[in-house]
Scaffold this active site. Structure first.
Site, PDB file in Angstrom:
ATOM      1  N   GLU A 167       0.998  -1.341  -0.129  1.00  0.00           N
ATOM      2  CA  GLU A 167       0.028  -0.133   0.029  1.00  0.00           C
ATOM      3  C   GLU A 167       1.006   1.225  -0.139  1.00  0.00           C
ATOM      4  OE1 GLU A 167      -2.186   1.460  -0.788  1.00  0.00           O
ATOM      5  OE2 GLU A 167      -3.948   1.808   0.769  1.00  0.00           O
ATOM      6  N   ASP A 168       0.272   2.203  -0.655  1.00  0.00           N
ATOM      7  CA  ASP A 168       1.230   3.565  -0.691  1.00  0.00           C
ATOM      8  C   ASP A 168       1.435   4.210   0.856  1.00  0.00           C
ATOM      9  OD1 ASP A 168      -1.544   4.157  -0.703  1.00  0.00           O
ATOM     10  OD2 ASP A 168      -1.590   5.633  -2.132  1.00  0.00           O
ATOM     11  N   ILE A 169       0.073   4.281   1.260  1.00  0.00           N
ATOM     12  CA  ILE A 169       0.193   4.860   2.593  1.00  0.00           C
ATOM     13  C   ILE A 169      -0.598   4.227   3.735  1.00  0.00           C
ATOM     14  CG2 ILE A 169      -1.296   6.966   1.901  1.00  0.00           C
ATOM     15  CD1 ILE A 169       0.447   8.877   3.330  1.00  0.00           C
ATOM     16  N   ASP A 176      -3.087   5.743   6.836  1.00  0.00           N
ATOM     17  CA  ASP A 176      -3.299   6.973   7.361  1.00  0.00           C
ATOM     18  C   ASP A 176      -4.139   6.529   8.278  1.00  0.00           C
ATOM     19  OD1 ASP A 176      -4.678   9.188   7.971  1.00  0.00           O
ATOM     20  OD2 ASP A 176      -4.963   9.671   5.762  1.00  0.00           O
ATOM     21  N   GLY A 224      -6.197   3.947   8.578  1.00  0.00           N
ATOM     22  CA  GLY A 224      -6.079   2.238   8.626  1.00  0.00           C
ATOM     23  C   GLY A 224      -7.249   1.402   8.205  1.00  0.00           C
ATOM     24  N   THR A 260      -8.375   1.194   5.269  1.00  0.00           N
ATOM     25  CA  THR A 260      -8.221   0.296   4.048  1.00  0.00           C
ATOM     26  C   THR A 260      -7.553  -0.596   4.154  1.00  0.00           C
ATOM     27  OG1 THR A 260      -8.197   2.727   3.081  1.00  0.00           O
ATOM     28  CG2 THR A 260      -7.459   0.745   1.619  1.00  0.00           C
ATOM     29  N   ASP A 316      -1.926  10.408  -4.845  1.00  0.00           N
ATOM     30  CA  ASP A 316      -2.457  11.750  -5.372  1.00  0.00           C
ATOM     31  C   ASP A 316      -2.905  12.773  -4.676  1.00  0.00           C
ATOM     32  OD1 ASP A 316      -4.501   9.952  -4.677  1.00  0.00           O
ATOM     33  OD2 ASP A 316      -5.906  11.080  -6.047  1.00  0.00           O
TER      34      ASP A 316
HETATM   35  P1  IMP Z   1      -6.804   4.884   5.530  1.00  0.00           P
HETATM   36  O1  IMP Z   1      -7.965   3.994   4.987  1.00  0.00           O
HETATM   37  O2  IMP Z   1      -7.285   6.144   6.197  1.00  0.00           O
HETATM   38  O3  IMP Z   1      -5.669   4.312   6.002  1.00  0.00           O
HETATM   39  O4  IMP Z   1      -6.542   5.453   4.174  1.00  0.00           O
HETATM   40  C1  IMP Z   1      -5.599   5.084   3.283  1.00  0.00           C
HETATM   41  C2  IMP Z   1      -5.831   5.672   1.837  1.00  0.00           C
HETATM   42  O5  IMP Z   1      -6.061   6.815   1.629  1.00  0.00           O
HETATM   43  C3  IMP Z   1      -4.683   5.351   0.905  1.00  0.00           C
HETATM   44  O6  IMP Z   1      -4.728   4.160   0.356  1.00  0.00           O
HETATM   45  C4  IMP Z   1      -4.363   6.522   0.198  1.00  0.00           C
HETATM   46  O7  IMP Z   1      -5.166   6.386  -1.074  1.00  0.00           O
HETATM   47  C5  IMP Z   1      -5.212   7.732   0.863  1.00  0.00           C
HETATM   48  N1  IMP Z   1      -4.550   8.656   1.561  1.00  0.00           N
HETATM   49  C6  IMP Z   1      -4.498   8.829   2.703  1.00  0.00           C
HETATM   50  N2  IMP Z   1      -3.869   9.932   2.877  1.00  0.00           N
HETATM   51  C7  IMP Z   1      -3.152  10.225   1.901  1.00  0.00           C
HETATM   52  C8  IMP Z   1      -2.191  11.124   1.597  1.00  0.00           C
HETATM   53  O8  IMP Z   1      -1.513  11.824   2.506  1.00  0.00           O
HETATM   54  N3  IMP Z   1      -1.908  11.277   0.304  1.00  0.00           N
HETATM   55  C9  IMP Z   1      -2.462  10.566  -0.765  1.00  0.00           C
HETATM   56  N4  IMP Z   1      -3.519   9.609  -0.509  1.00  0.00           N
HETATM   57  C10 IMP Z   1      -3.676   9.399   0.764  1.00  0.00           C
HETATM   58 MG    MG Z   2      -4.594   4.087  -1.799  1.00  0.00          MG
END
Ligand code: IMP
Ligand code: MG
Length: 215
Positions: free
Chosen positions: A124-126, A128, A130, A132, A193
């Site tokens: 996964e790219d990032i 954040d 959690g 996803t 992005d």
């Molecule tokens: P989570 O479910 O909050 O962990 O969100 C993760 C997803 O949100 C990642 O797969 C990214 O696609 C997107 N995302 C979260 N933060 C960023 C960021 O700073 N830049 C780009 N995409 C982000």
């Molecule tokens: Mg993503």
């Protein structure tokens, strides 16, 4: 972040005006990213030395650049053969997230049937909040019937004020491999992005969020 590095430092990009206007600073240079991805490839190669084949499952779209480089670094380091598979997850639409969220719906497309009984590295790219990664890991194990799922993220975002639910969720997500920790700001480039901008940048930049909030 070194404050003296700005997006105007002769860094290659398409749409230089967009970069100048909407990128605040360079957080991780192309060289820094490439060196770290190489180290991750070496570590993964060592850890999976006994595997014939390693299934990389990338989360589209953000992970596609990282995962393509990672597979090549695993190969360069003499690691196992790699298979590239992808899932498509939509979490935020085209928006920069809202703060203080309690939950997020994650829509998931296409769990690859090839992973049944296999050891999988979810890329996964990032990380954040959690939502996803937690959702996809569960789906790869339960529906995809993977034998095991390890987690590899390029960027681990350290959140300033997570809700208790988010803090609990993140505590459940032990990362097996991570490239860098980053602060609680919106970053883009190297596949990530901001409302579809900047995936093509070879470096990772901090974005001026005011241009994207509410898009
Ligand atoms: P989570 O479910 O909050 O962990 O969100 C993760 C997803 O949100 C990642 O797969 C990214 O696609 C997107 N995302 C979260 N933060 C960023 C960021 O700073 N830049 C780009 N995409 C982000
Ligand atoms: Mg993503």
């Amino acid at each position: 972040m070194p404050p003296d590095r700005t997006a105007g430092d002769g860094l290659s990009s398409t749409g230089p005006n967009l970069v100048e206007e909407r990128v605040a600073s360079v957080l991780l240079s192309e060289d820094e990213v490439q060196a770290r991805v190489r180290e991750l490839g070496q570590a993964i190669s060592r850890d999976f030395a006994d595997s014939d084949t390693l299934f990389l499952v990338g989360v589209l779209k953000g992970a596609f650049v990282f995962m393509s480089d990672l597979g090549r670094e695993i190969s360069r380091a003499g690691g196992p053969a790699v298979r590239y598979e992808f899932v498509r997850a939509s979490t935020y639409g085209s928006d920069v997230k809202a703060s203080g969220e309690v939950t997020r719906n994650v829509a998931l497309d296409g769990i690859p049937e090839q992973i049944e009984g296999q050891d999988v590295l979810l890329v996964e790219d990032i990380l954040d909040q959690g939502f996803t990664l937690a959702h996809i890991r569960k789906a790869l194990l339960n529906e995809g019937k993977a034998r095991s799922v390890k987690l590899c993220v390029l960027l681990n975002k350290v959140l300033n004020a997570p809700t208790p639910q988010v803090a609990r969720q993140r505590a459940c997500l032990q990362l097996d491999y991570q490239g860098f920790t980053v602060g609680d700001r919106w970053v883009a480039g190297y596949g990530l992005d901001a409302a579809e901008d900047f995936r093509e940048l070879p470096y990772i930049a901090v974005v001026r969020e005011e241009y994207y909030v509410g898009t």
